[in-house]
Design a protein around this motif. Structure first.
Motif, PDB file in Angstrom:
ATOM      1  N   HIS A   1      -5.212  77.441  51.240  1.00  0.00           N
ATOM      2  CA  HIS A   1      -5.722  77.963  52.509  1.00  0.00           C
ATOM      3  C   HIS A   1      -5.445  77.049  53.704  1.00  0.00           C
ATOM      4  O   HIS A   1      -5.359  77.535  54.840  1.00  0.00           O
ATOM      5  CB  HIS A   1      -7.229  78.203  52.404  1.00  0.00           C
ATOM      6  CG  HIS A   1      -7.594  79.204  51.359  1.00  0.00           C
ATOM      7  ND1 HIS A   1      -7.199  80.523  51.417  1.00  0.00           N
ATOM      8  CD2 HIS A   1      -8.307  79.083  50.205  1.00  0.00           C
ATOM      9  CE1 HIS A   1      -7.654  81.166  50.357  1.00  0.00           C
ATOM     10  NE2 HIS A   1      -8.314  80.314  49.605  1.00  0.00           N
ATOM     11  N   GLY A   2      -5.310  75.768  53.471  1.00  0.00           N
ATOM     12  CA  GLY A   2      -5.077  74.841  54.580  1.00  0.00           C
ATOM     13  C   GLY A   2      -4.000  73.817  54.273  1.00  0.00           C
ATOM     14  O   GLY A   2      -4.247  72.617  54.340  1.00  0.00           O
ATOM     15  N   PRO A   3      -2.785  74.270  53.941  1.00  0.00           N
ATOM     16  CA  PRO A   3      -1.724  73.324  53.588  1.00  0.00           C
ATOM     17  C   PRO A   3      -1.285  72.477  54.785  1.00  0.00           C
ATOM     18  O   PRO A   3      -1.109  73.002  55.882  1.00  0.00           O
ATOM     19  CB  PRO A   3      -0.589  74.239  53.114  1.00  0.00           C
ATOM     20  CG  PRO A   3      -0.825  75.533  53.821  1.00  0.00           C
ATOM     21  CD  PRO A   3      -2.318  75.676  53.925  1.00  0.00           C
ATOM     22  N   SER A   4      -1.122  71.188  54.573  1.00  0.00           N
ATOM     23  CA  SER A   4      -0.700  70.313  55.674  1.00  0.00           C
ATOM     24  C   SER A   4       0.418  69.357  55.285  1.00  0.00           C
ATOM     25  O   SER A   4       0.979  68.682  56.143  1.00  0.00           O
ATOM     26  CB  SER A   4      -1.900  69.503  56.191  1.00  0.00           C
ATOM     27  OG  SER A   4      -2.506  68.779  55.133  1.00  0.00           O
ATOM     28  N   ILE A   5       0.755  69.308  53.997  1.00  0.00           N
ATOM     29  CA  ILE A   5       1.786  68.387  53.534  1.00  0.00           C
ATOM     30  C   ILE A   5       3.153  68.639  54.193  1.00  0.00           C
ATOM     31  O   ILE A   5       3.837  67.686  54.581  1.00  0.00           O
ATOM     32  CB  ILE A   5       1.900  68.430  51.995  1.00  0.00           C
ATOM     33  CG1 ILE A   5       0.657  67.787  51.350  1.00  0.00           C
ATOM     34  CG2 ILE A   5       3.160  67.725  51.518  1.00  0.00           C
ATOM     35  CD1 ILE A   5       0.468  66.312  51.665  1.00  0.00           C
ATOM     36  N   PRO A   6       3.610  69.906  54.359  1.00  0.00           N
ATOM     37  CA  PRO A   6       4.918  70.111  54.997  1.00  0.00           C
ATOM     38  C   PRO A   6       5.025  69.467  56.376  1.00  0.00           C
ATOM     39  O   PRO A   6       6.052  68.854  56.700  1.00  0.00           O
ATOM     40  CB  PRO A   6       5.041  71.630  55.070  1.00  0.00           C
ATOM     41  CG  PRO A   6       4.235  72.121  53.910  1.00  0.00           C
ATOM     42  CD  PRO A   6       3.058  71.190  53.859  1.00  0.00           C
ATOM     43  N   LYS A   7       3.976  69.591  57.178  1.00  0.00           N
ATOM     44  CA  LYS A   7       4.004  68.996  58.529  1.00  0.00           C
ATOM     45  C   LYS A   7       4.031  67.478  58.443  1.00  0.00           C
ATOM     46  O   LYS A   7       4.815  66.816  59.128  1.00  0.00           O
ATOM     47  CB  LYS A   7       2.791  69.460  59.339  1.00  0.00           C
ATOM     48  CG  LYS A   7       2.811  68.982  60.790  1.00  0.00           C
ATOM     49  CD  LYS A   7       1.684  69.597  61.580  1.00  0.00           C
ATOM     50  CE  LYS A   7       1.736  69.164  63.055  1.00  0.00           C
ATOM     51  NZ  LYS A   7       2.957  69.629  63.731  1.00  0.00           N
ATOM     52  N   ILE A   8       3.179  66.908  57.592  1.00  0.00           N
ATOM     53  CA  ILE A   8       3.107  65.450  57.469  1.00  0.00           C
ATOM     54  C   ILE A   8       4.429  64.875  56.952  1.00  0.00           C
ATOM     55  O   ILE A   8       4.878  63.818  57.385  1.00  0.00           O
ATOM     56  CB  ILE A   8       1.955  65.038  56.531  1.00  0.00           C
ATOM     57  CG1 ILE A   8       0.602  65.493  57.103  1.00  0.00           C
ATOM     58  CG2 ILE A   8       1.932  63.526  56.310  1.00  0.00           C
ATOM     59  CD1 ILE A   8      -0.566  65.316  56.140  1.00  0.00           C
ATOM     60  N   MET A   9       5.069  65.616  56.020  1.00  0.00           N
ATOM     61  CA  MET A   9       6.298  65.131  55.403  1.00  0.00           C
ATOM     62  C   MET A   9       7.554  65.492  56.187  1.00  0.00           C
ATOM     63  O   MET A   9       8.670  65.168  55.780  1.00  0.00           O
ATOM     64  CB  MET A   9       6.419  65.686  53.982  1.00  0.00           C
ATOM     65  CG  MET A   9       5.347  65.194  53.019  1.00  0.00           C
ATOM     66  SD  MET A   9       5.407  63.412  52.720  1.00  0.00           S
ATOM     67  CE  MET A   9       7.008  63.237  51.938  1.00  0.00           C
ATOM     68  N   GLY A  10       7.398  66.183  57.317  1.00  0.00           N
ATOM     69  CA  GLY A  10       8.532  66.489  58.163  1.00  0.00           C
ATOM     70  C   GLY A  10       9.430  67.596  57.644  1.00  0.00           C
ATOM     71  O   GLY A  10      10.618  67.650  57.990  1.00  0.00           O
ATOM     72  N   VAL A  11       8.887  68.523  56.823  1.00  0.00           N
ATOM     73  CA  VAL A  11       9.706  69.619  56.289  1.00  0.00           C
ATOM     74  C   VAL A  11       9.180  70.979  56.741  1.00  0.00           C
ATOM     75  O   VAL A  11       9.579  72.013  56.197  1.00  0.00           O
ATOM     76  CB  VAL A  11       9.791  69.553  54.743  1.00  0.00           C
ATOM     77  CG1 VAL A  11      10.416  68.239  54.298  1.00  0.00           C
ATOM     78  CG2 VAL A  11       8.413  69.732  54.098  1.00  0.00           C
ATOM     79  N   GLU A  12       8.300  70.989  57.720  1.00  0.00           N
ATOM     80  CA  GLU A  12       7.733  72.248  58.215  1.00  0.00           C
ATOM     81  C   GLU A  12       8.845  73.159  58.720  1.00  0.00           C
ATOM     82  O   GLU A  12       9.762  72.728  59.420  1.00  0.00           O
ATOM     83  CB  GLU A  12       6.748  71.958  59.345  1.00  0.00           C
ATOM     84  CG  GLU A  12       5.944  73.164  59.788  1.00  0.00           C
ATOM     85  CD  GLU A  12       4.937  72.813  60.871  1.00  0.00           C
ATOM     86  OE1 GLU A  12       3.911  73.497  60.953  1.00  0.00           O
ATOM     87  OE2 GLU A  12       5.185  71.854  61.624  1.00  0.00           O
ATOM     88  N   GLY A  13       8.785  74.437  58.323  1.00  0.00           N
ATOM     89  CA  GLY A  13       9.771  75.411  58.765  1.00  0.00           C
ATOM     90  C   GLY A  13      10.964  75.550  57.837  1.00  0.00           C
ATOM     91  O   GLY A  13      11.744  76.496  57.979  1.00  0.00           O
ATOM     92  N   LEU A  14      11.118  74.651  56.881  1.00  0.00           N
ATOM     93  CA  LEU A  14      12.206  74.756  55.922  1.00  0.00           C
ATOM     94  C   LEU A  14      11.820  75.715  54.799  1.00  0.00           C
ATOM     95  O   LEU A  14      10.636  75.942  54.550  1.00  0.00           O
ATOM     96  CB  LEU A  14      12.558  73.378  55.349  1.00  0.00           C
ATOM     97  CG  LEU A  14      12.995  72.316  56.366  1.00  0.00           C
ATOM     98  CD1 LEU A  14      13.342  71.008  55.657  1.00  0.00           C
ATOM     99  CD2 LEU A  14      14.184  72.813  57.178  1.00  0.00           C
ATOM    100  N   ARG A  15      12.806  76.257  54.111  1.00  0.00           N
ATOM    101  CA  ARG A  15      12.551  77.219  53.042  1.00  0.00           C
ATOM    102  C   ARG A  15      13.189  76.741  51.742  1.00  0.00           C
ATOM    103  O   ARG A  15      14.372  76.374  51.723  1.00  0.00           O
ATOM    104  CB  ARG A  15      13.124  78.592  53.413  1.00  0.00           C
ATOM    105  CG  ARG A  15      12.419  79.261  54.589  1.00  0.00           C
ATOM    106  CD  ARG A  15      11.020  79.713  54.208  1.00  0.00           C
ATOM    107  NE  ARG A  15      10.322  80.320  55.339  1.00  0.00           N
ATOM    108  CZ  ARG A  15       9.515  79.652  56.148  1.00  0.00           C
ATOM    109  NH1 ARG A  15       9.302  78.366  55.949  1.00  0.00           N
ATOM    110  NH2 ARG A  15       8.910  80.269  57.142  1.00  0.00           N
ATOM    111  N   PRO A  16      12.433  76.759  50.643  1.00  0.00           N
ATOM    112  CA  PRO A  16      13.004  76.360  49.355  1.00  0.00           C
ATOM    113  C   PRO A  16      14.087  77.346  48.918  1.00  0.00           C
ATOM    114  O   PRO A  16      14.008  78.540  49.202  1.00  0.00           O
ATOM    115  CB  PRO A  16      11.809  76.411  48.399  1.00  0.00           C
ATOM    116  CG  PRO A  16      10.596  76.390  49.280  1.00  0.00           C
ATOM    117  CD  PRO A  16      11.002  77.080  50.541  1.00  0.00           C
ATOM    118  N   SER A  17      15.097  76.850  48.256  1.00  0.00           N
ATOM    119  CA  SER A  17      16.138  77.711  47.710  1.00  0.00           C
ATOM    120  C   SER A  17      15.903  77.896  46.217  1.00  0.00           C
ATOM    121  O   SER A  17      15.087  77.197  45.616  1.00  0.00           O
ATOM    122  CB  SER A  17      17.523  77.103  47.950  1.00  0.00           C
ATOM    123  OG  SER A  17      17.617  75.825  47.336  1.00  0.00           O
TER     124      SER A  17
END
Length: 293
Positions: free
Chosen positions: A77-93
């Motif tokens: 419900h409140g994910p924040s790891i992508p932003k902290i790790m600098g991968v926000e907006g990327l999509r897994p393949s």
């Protein structure tokens, strides 16, 4: 007339099929996790203690020590790891072996529900069974590859997500418990320690985050939120105390822009403490007889 036994068998087939699918997924979890040497949950039981920031910096610190590291953001419900790790907006393949985690600029592999949403602002409005299914898929369908450490960032509380991870992950090395230096935090975080013990998961140790502030001009330390609560709680619960991380405005600033604090600020006191704690954790999990619980 059709045999009643056949009719009853047909009625339970969908349920049996679903159960078989779950068993198959759990088998895949065991196969995937067999390639991960050490699995560590980072939890607190209470929100607002900086748990995700600590988890991310510990993951990068462990990578800096030469380990192959992944981090699973299990906060649905409140994910924040992508932003902290600098991968926000990327999509897994995806590929023949499953979904590939995002490789951050700091060598840490990342998976989070946020990486699958159309927008980072989209809410995930799910009940327990859906959340457990998502976590099971993160563990079974994601091809983490060979890892030395997988950190699992858990949401606050002792509900669906922590329980799902504890039940699904085989051979868990233990939990790292994060607290803030206040009696209120201590009161709530104790529940996380007790949950880990009741689930027969070793407690690696307690970290006190936001523990004091050192003035950059005069060098004097101020206990803005208190200090010593983490160590006190660890002694009361008979678990190890891993250290205190002081308040550092750069940690928050770097987290907001997706930059690794421990990489960009190696000479700051908080960065050195992150590295020391990561080394302690590595020593503990690789020498299991040194544990208390």
């Amino acid at each position: 007339m059709e045999d009643k036994t056949n009719i009853n068998e047909r009625k339970i087939n969908p349920q049996a099929a679903r159960m078989q699918a779950i068993l198959d997924e759990e088998k895949k979890v065991r196969e995937r996790m067999a390639k991960v040497k050490h699995k560590i949950m980072v939890m607190s039981g209470k929100g607002g203690v900086g748990k995700s920031t600590v988890a991310a910096n510990l993951a990068v610190a462990m990578s800096k020590l030469g380990s192959r590291v992944g981090i699973l953001d299990s906060d649905i419900h409140g994910p924040s790891i992508p932003k902290i790790m600098g991968v926000e907006g990327l999509r897994p393949s995806g590929g023949p072996t499953g979904i590939y985690p995002i490789l951050s600029g700091y060598g840490v592999r990342v998976i989070s529900i946020e990486l699958f949403l159309e927008s980072s602002e989209d809410p995930v409005i799910w009940r327990g069974p859906l959340k457990m299914s998502a976590i099971r898929q993160f563990l079974s369908d994601v091809d983490w590859g060979e890892l030395d450490y997988l950190f699992i960032d858990l949401p606050p509380g002792t509900g669906d997500e922590p329980l799902s991870v504890m039940q699904l992950l085989p051979n868990m090395d233990g939990t790292v418990i994060i607290t803030a230096p206040s009696d209120l935090s201590k009161h709530v975080v104790k529940k996380a320690i007790n949950m880990s013990i009741k689930m027969n998961i070793p407690v690696i140790g307690v970290i006190e985050n936001m523990s004091g502030f050192v003035c950059p001009k005069c060098g004097e330390k101020y206990d803005l939120l208190g200090s010593g609560v983490g160590k006190e709680m660890a002694e009361e619960m008979d678990v190890r105390f891993l250290g205190q991380i002081p308040i550092d405005p750069e940690i928050s600033k770097d987290s907001d822009i997706g930059v690794s604090f421990v990489i960009e600020n190696p000479d700051r006191e908080s960065s050195k403490i992150f590295m020391e704690i990561a080394q302690k954790i590595r020593n503990i999990v690789e020498n299991k007889k040194d544990r208390k619980k």
